[in-house]
Write a protein that holds these residues in place. Structure first.
Motif, PDB file in Angstrom:
ATOM      1  N   UNK A  12       5.156 -11.577   2.803  1.00  0.00           N
ATOM      2  CA  UNK A  12       5.936 -10.627   3.588  1.00  0.00           C
ATOM      3  C   UNK A  12       4.987  -9.569   4.127  1.00  0.00           C
ATOM      4  N   UNK A  13       4.948  -9.447   5.449  1.00  0.00           N
ATOM      5  CA  UNK A  13       4.112  -8.432   6.090  1.00  0.00           C
ATOM      6  C   UNK A  13       4.996  -7.650   7.047  1.00  0.00           C
ATOM      7  N   UNK A  14       5.133  -6.365   6.762  1.00  0.00           N
ATOM      8  CA  UNK A  14       5.894  -5.436   7.595  1.00  0.00           C
ATOM      9  C   UNK A  14       7.313  -5.943   7.863  1.00  0.00           C
ATOM     10  N   UNK A  21      -1.081 -21.251   5.561  1.00  0.00           N
ATOM     11  CA  UNK A  21      -1.596 -22.518   5.049  1.00  0.00           C
ATOM     12  C   UNK A  21      -3.116 -22.454   5.110  1.00  0.00           C
ATOM     13  N   UNK A  22      -3.763 -22.718   3.983  1.00  0.00           N
ATOM     14  CA  UNK A  22      -5.219 -22.688   3.980  1.00  0.00           C
ATOM     15  C   UNK A  22      -5.778 -23.095   2.635  1.00  0.00           C
ATOM     16  N   UNK A  23      -7.084 -23.034   2.518  1.00  0.00           N
ATOM     17  CA  UNK A  23      -7.773 -23.456   1.309  1.00  0.00           C
ATOM     18  C   UNK A  23      -7.866 -22.343   0.261  1.00  0.00           C
ATOM     19  N   UNK A  24      -7.615 -21.106   0.678  1.00  0.00           N
ATOM     20  CA  UNK A  24      -7.700 -19.989  -0.256  1.00  0.00           C
ATOM     21  C   UNK A  24      -6.566 -20.057  -1.271  1.00  0.00           C
ATOM     22  N   UNK A  25      -6.817 -19.444  -2.428  1.00  0.00           N
ATOM     23  CA  UNK A  25      -5.793 -19.433  -3.477  1.00  0.00           C
ATOM     24  C   UNK A  25      -4.595 -18.594  -3.036  1.00  0.00           C
ATOM     25  N   UNK A  26      -3.470 -18.878  -3.651  1.00  0.00           N
ATOM     26  CA  UNK A  26      -2.256 -18.121  -3.368  1.00  0.00           C
ATOM     27  C   UNK A  26      -2.467 -16.642  -3.650  1.00  0.00           C
ATOM     28  N   UNK A  27      -3.145 -16.325  -4.755  1.00  0.00           N
ATOM     29  CA  UNK A  27      -3.365 -14.911  -5.091  1.00  0.00           C
ATOM     30  C   UNK A  27      -4.242 -14.226  -4.040  1.00  0.00           C
ATOM     31  N   UNK A  28      -5.219 -14.929  -3.497  1.00  0.00           N
ATOM     32  CA  UNK A  28      -6.073 -14.355  -2.455  1.00  0.00           C
ATOM     33  C   UNK A  28      -5.261 -14.084  -1.188  1.00  0.00           C
ATOM     34  N   UNK A  29      -4.454 -15.042  -0.789  1.00  0.00           N
ATOM     35  CA  UNK A  29      -3.628 -14.888   0.416  1.00  0.00           C
ATOM     36  C   UNK A  29      -2.653 -13.728   0.236  1.00  0.00           C
ATOM     37  N   UNK A  30      -2.069 -13.616  -0.943  1.00  0.00           N
ATOM     38  CA  UNK A  30      -1.130 -12.513  -1.199  1.00  0.00           C
ATOM     39  C   UNK A  30      -1.843 -11.161  -1.166  1.00  0.00           C
ATOM     40  N   UNK A  31      -3.066 -11.106  -1.674  1.00  0.00           N
ATOM     41  CA  UNK A  31      -3.849  -9.869  -1.620  1.00  0.00           C
ATOM     42  C   UNK A  31      -4.114  -9.472  -0.172  1.00  0.00           C
ATOM     43  N   UNK A  32      -4.553 -10.417   0.644  1.00  0.00           N
ATOM     44  CA  UNK A  32      -4.830 -10.139   2.054  1.00  0.00           C
ATOM     45  C   UNK A  32      -3.564  -9.675   2.760  1.00  0.00           C
ATOM     46  N   UNK A  33      -2.462 -10.373   2.525  1.00  0.00           N
ATOM     47  CA  UNK A  33      -1.185  -9.996   3.151  1.00  0.00           C
ATOM     48  C   UNK A  33      -0.777  -8.587   2.736  1.00  0.00           C
ATOM     49  N   UNK A  34      -0.985  -8.258   1.477  1.00  0.00           N
ATOM     50  CA  UNK A  34      -0.641  -6.924   0.985  1.00  0.00           C
ATOM     51  C   UNK A  34      -1.485  -5.851   1.670  1.00  0.00           C
ATOM     52  N   UNK A  37      -0.217  -5.498   5.218  1.00  0.00           N
ATOM     53  CA  UNK A  37       1.051  -4.775   5.180  1.00  0.00           C
ATOM     54  C   UNK A  37       0.812  -3.277   4.959  1.00  0.00           C
ATOM     55  N   UNK A  38      -0.054  -2.942   4.013  1.00  0.00           N
ATOM     56  CA  UNK A  38      -0.370  -1.529   3.747  1.00  0.00           C
ATOM     57  C   UNK A  38      -0.937  -0.846   4.982  1.00  0.00           C
ATOM     58  N   UNK A  39      -1.868  -1.515   5.659  1.00  0.00           N
ATOM     59  CA  UNK A  39      -2.507  -0.922   6.843  1.00  0.00           C
ATOM     60  C   UNK A  39      -1.494  -0.766   7.971  1.00  0.00           C
ATOM     61  N   UNK A  40      -0.619  -1.752   8.162  1.00  0.00           N
ATOM     62  CA  UNK A  40       0.403  -1.643   9.204  1.00  0.00           C
ATOM     63  C   UNK A  40       1.347  -0.478   8.910  1.00  0.00           C
ATOM     64  N   UNK A  41       1.718  -0.326   7.655  1.00  0.00           N
ATOM     65  CA  UNK A  41       2.612   0.775   7.273  1.00  0.00           C
ATOM     66  C   UNK A  41       1.917   2.128   7.453  1.00  0.00           C
ATOM     67  N   UNK A  42       0.648   2.198   7.124  1.00  0.00           N
ATOM     68  CA  UNK A  42      -0.117   3.435   7.313  1.00  0.00           C
ATOM     69  C   UNK A  42      -0.174   3.819   8.791  1.00  0.00           C
ATOM     70  N   UNK A  43      -0.550   2.865   9.639  1.00  0.00           N
ATOM     71  CA  UNK A  43      -0.649   3.130  11.080  1.00  0.00           C
ATOM     72  C   UNK A  43       0.738   3.408  11.659  1.00  0.00           C
ATOM     73  N   UNK A  44       1.746   2.626  11.219  1.00  0.00           N
ATOM     74  CA  UNK A  44       3.107   2.807  11.718  1.00  0.00           C
ATOM     75  C   UNK A  44       3.693   4.159  11.354  1.00  0.00           C
ATOM     76  N   UNK A  45       3.340   4.672  10.176  1.00  0.00           N
ATOM     77  CA  UNK A  45       3.884   5.975   9.768  1.00  0.00           C
ATOM     78  C   UNK A  45       3.299   7.111  10.603  1.00  0.00           C
TER      79      UNK A  45
END
Length: 86
Positions: A12-14, A21-34, A37-45
């Motif tokens: 979930x992003x914003x 879909x990719x070769x990276x682990x689920x935890x890595x993808x979730x970290x990147x997405x997080x 999401x944080x950066x979008x919320x920071x800029x959006x605020x």
């Protein structure tokens, strides 16, 4: 064809869900997405009138700017290490 198994991760992003879909682990993808999401919320605020497309572009510009700065710093550090070895 690659023998590596591709992972499917829903994130979930914003407030929007994306399947990554990719070769990276689920935890890595979730970290990147997080982080995205944080950066979008920071800029959006700070810019509440931005539509999602412009917000996404500004987030991408911000991320690439950070990447270039880190890449330059890494190259400087590598050059220093090479000079120290000589």
């Amino acid at each position: 064809m690659s023998n590596q198994h591709k992972n499917r991760t829903t994130v979930d992003i914003y407030g929007q869900q994306y399947v990554i879909v990719g070769l990276e682990s689920t935890s890595h993808v979730r970290l990147i997405a997080s982080l995205v999401d944080d950066k979008m919320r920071e800029i959006g605020s700070r810019n509440p009138s931005l539509d999602i497309s412009k917000l996404a572009v500004l987030t991408a510009v911000n991320a690439v700017n950070d990447y270039i700065k880190m890449k330059d710093q890494l190259e400087r550090l590598q050059a220093e290490l090479i000079r120290e070895k000589d």
